[in-house]
Motif scaffolding. Structure first.
Motif, PDB file in Angstrom:
ATOM      1  N   GLY A   1     -13.342   5.106   2.797  1.00 17.52           N
ATOM      2  CA  GLY A   1     -12.125   5.812   2.423  1.00 17.52           C
ATOM      3  C   GLY A   1     -10.900   5.060   2.894  1.00 17.52           C
ATOM      4  N   LEU A   2      -9.745   5.544   2.501  1.00 18.95           N
ATOM      5  CA  LEU A   2      -8.482   4.967   2.961  1.00 18.95           C
ATOM      6  C   LEU A   2      -7.958   5.805   4.120  1.00 18.95           C
TER       7      LEU A   2
ATOM      8  N   GLU B   1       2.486   7.348  -0.178  1.00 23.68           N
ATOM      9  CA  GLU B   1       2.164   7.713  -1.549  1.00 23.68           C
ATOM     10  C   GLU B   1       1.722   6.500  -2.342  1.00 23.68           C
ATOM     11  N   ARG B   2       2.437   5.398  -2.191  1.00 25.95           N
ATOM     12  CA  ARG B   2       2.086   4.179  -2.937  1.00 25.95           C
ATOM     13  C   ARG B   2       0.720   3.641  -2.493  1.00 25.95           C
ATOM     14  N   ALA B   3       0.446   3.679  -1.192  1.00 21.91           N
ATOM     15  CA  ALA B   3      -0.832   3.173  -0.688  1.00 21.91           C
ATOM     16  C   ALA B   3      -1.996   4.012  -1.204  1.00 21.91           C
ATOM     17  N   VAL B   4      -1.834   5.323  -1.195  1.00 26.53           N
ATOM     18  CA  VAL B   4      -2.912   6.194  -1.676  1.00 26.53           C
ATOM     19  C   VAL B   4      -3.129   5.997  -3.170  1.00 26.53           C
ATOM     20  N   ARG B   5      -2.056   5.877  -3.931  1.00 29.05           N
ATOM     21  CA  ARG B   5      -2.211   5.639  -5.371  1.00 29.05           C
ATOM     22  C   ARG B   5      -2.914   4.304  -5.621  1.00 29.05           C
ATOM     23  N   ALA B   6      -2.574   3.280  -4.838  1.00 28.72           N
ATOM     24  CA  ALA B   6      -3.238   1.980  -4.989  1.00 28.72           C
ATOM     25  C   ALA B   6      -4.726   2.105  -4.679  1.00 28.72           C
ATOM     26  N   ALA B   7      -5.056   2.886  -3.663  1.00 29.37           N
ATOM     27  CA  ALA B   7      -6.464   3.081  -3.310  1.00 29.37           C
ATOM     28  C   ALA B   7      -7.215   3.800  -4.422  1.00 29.37           C
ATOM     29  N   LEU B   8      -6.627   4.851  -4.954  1.00 29.06           N
ATOM     30  CA  LEU B   8      -7.288   5.587  -6.038  1.00 29.06           C
ATOM     31  C   LEU B   8      -7.457   4.705  -7.267  1.00 29.06           C
ATOM     32  N   ASP B   9      -6.459   3.881  -7.532  1.00 34.65           N
ATOM     33  CA  ASP B   9      -6.561   2.943  -8.659  1.00 34.65           C
ATOM     34  C   ASP B   9      -7.683   1.931  -8.446  1.00 34.65           C
TER      35      ASP B   9
ATOM     36  N   ILE C   1     -12.986   4.126   7.427  1.00 35.78           N
ATOM     37  CA  ILE C   1     -11.693   4.389   6.784  1.00 35.78           C
ATOM     38  C   ILE C   1     -10.679   3.292   7.142  1.00 35.78           C
ATOM     39  N   PRO C   2     -10.862   2.088   6.581  1.00 35.55           N
ATOM     40  CA  PRO C   2      -9.890   1.032   6.844  1.00 35.55           C
ATOM     41  C   PRO C   2      -8.510   1.410   6.327  1.00 35.55           C
ATOM     42  N   LYS C   3      -7.497   0.873   6.997  1.00 31.88           N
ATOM     43  CA  LYS C   3      -6.110   1.187   6.638  1.00 31.88           C
ATOM     44  C   LYS C   3      -5.392  -0.077   6.173  1.00 31.88           C
ATOM     45  N   SER C   4      -4.615   0.053   5.117  1.00 34.33           N
ATOM     46  CA  SER C   4      -3.717  -1.009   4.673  1.00 34.33           C
ATOM     47  C   SER C   4      -2.673  -0.385   3.760  1.00 34.33           C
ATOM     48  N   VAL C   5      -1.533  -1.040   3.646  1.00 33.79           N
ATOM     49  CA  VAL C   5      -0.527  -0.623   2.663  1.00 33.79           C
ATOM     50  C   VAL C   5      -0.372  -1.685   1.575  1.00 33.79           C
ATOM     51  N   ASN C   6      -1.119  -2.777   1.704  1.00 30.34           N
ATOM     52  CA  ASN C   6      -1.057  -3.861   0.730  1.00 30.34           C
ATOM     53  C   ASN C   6      -2.073  -3.602  -0.376  1.00 30.34           C
ATOM     54  N   PRO C   7      -1.631  -3.443  -1.634  1.00 30.00           N
ATOM     55  CA  PRO C   7      -2.574  -3.104  -2.710  1.00 30.00           C
ATOM     56  C   PRO C   7      -3.735  -4.076  -2.846  1.00 30.00           C
TER      57      PRO C   7
END
Length: 285
Positions: free
Chosen positions: A24-25, A36-44, A237-243
């Motif tokens: 997971g993210l 919001e942008r990071a979660v959308r990138a993850a779902l994409d 659950i690795p974390k990143s904000v980079n798509p």
């Protein structure tokens, strides 16, 4: 040698029968403005599991991302959402109020997994807190209930008092702190192990052992570390904000680490704890 999973939607079955996506993210320390942008990138990228907490200050942004994704075809029921009760809200009635607030921020009708963030042994309210969790589960507002950062004695106290075995214990876990004793307790009790700071807060990405294994597999060090967790049976659950890195961190189901790879990574265990000690952490501010 372990066989790689053929599914990008690998899951772990919990003791209550529900399944949680293995990867997971995580959005710990992700600024609200970037969440919001990071979660959308993850779902994409194919993720279907998002882990937040009241203390992170970004539940609302996670909710906005989920709402936006729903408009483009990623249904709410297809995304596994986790949040955590903050320390100051422990206690039966205060837990119920805090849960309502988190759900308002997330914009959700039900939650997949709710976790007690820390045991706070000196505060000693986690039993009443978990009873409130069970009430919310019985109402159908939460599907699974669990804990985070609980040591064996906290788990024993909880189960003895409530008769309920947590579905998950989310703990600091990485090759520097692989927590074999606690994972063994989890296995005996039927609790799934979930790892936070799975990459050692980035400290392992340049480790020579990890880098060498990554080069041998044509993968990134982060992918090797996440695959290590997957093969141990951990939820991660690795974390990143980079798509690009978000997508890369999910691309771990087409290879397997060998027994010798796993043994090499095991040598990195030096007991380094990067976060607070759950036995002494009692912060409620």
């Amino acid at each position: 040698m372990a066989s790689p999973s053929n599914s990008s939607a690998s899951t772990v079955v919990l003791n209550d029968g529900h399944s949680i996506p293995t990867v997971g993210l995580g959005v710990w320390q992700t600024p609200a403005g970037e969440t919001e942008r990071a979660v959308r990138a993850a779902l994409d990228a194919g993720y279907r599991h998002v882990d937040t907490a009241a203390a992170y200050g970004n539940e609302e942004e996670v909710g906005l991302a989920l709402a936006g994704a729903a408009e483009t075809g990623v249904a709410r029921d297809d995304v596994y959402v986790v949040t955590k009760l903050w320390n100051a809200d422990q206690g039966y009635d205060s837990t119920l109020r805090a849960f309502d607030l988190s759900m308002t921020k997330l914009g959700l009708d039900y939650l997949d997994l709710y976790l007690v963030h820390w045991p706070l042994p000196e505060v000693n309210r986690f039993v009443d807190t978990f009873r409130a969790f069970a009430h919310l589960r019985d109402q159908g507002r939460i599907r699974s209930i669990g804990v985070s950062n609980f040591e064996p004695e906290h788990l024993t106290t909880l189960v003895d008092a409530t008769g309920i075995v947590p579905a998950v214990n989310q703990i600091e876990l990485h090759p520097l702190l692989p927590q074999p004793e606690l994972r063994e307790v989890h296995a005996k009790m039927g609790i799934a192990t979930e790892a936070w700071s799975p990459l050692g807060q980035g400290s392992l990405l340049e480790n020579a052992t990890v880098v060498d294994i990554a080069e041998a597999h044509g993968k990134t060090p982060a992918q090797v570390l996440i695959r290590w967790h997957v093969q141990l049976g951990n939820i991660v659950i690795p974390k990143s904000v980079n798509p690009d890195r978000i997508a890369s961190n999910f691309d771990v189901f087409d290879f397997a680490l060998s027994d010798s790879d796993m043994a090499s990574i095991a040598t990195l265990d030096d007991g380094t704890r990067l976060g607070p000690d759950p036995r002494t952490f009692n912060f409620t501010g």
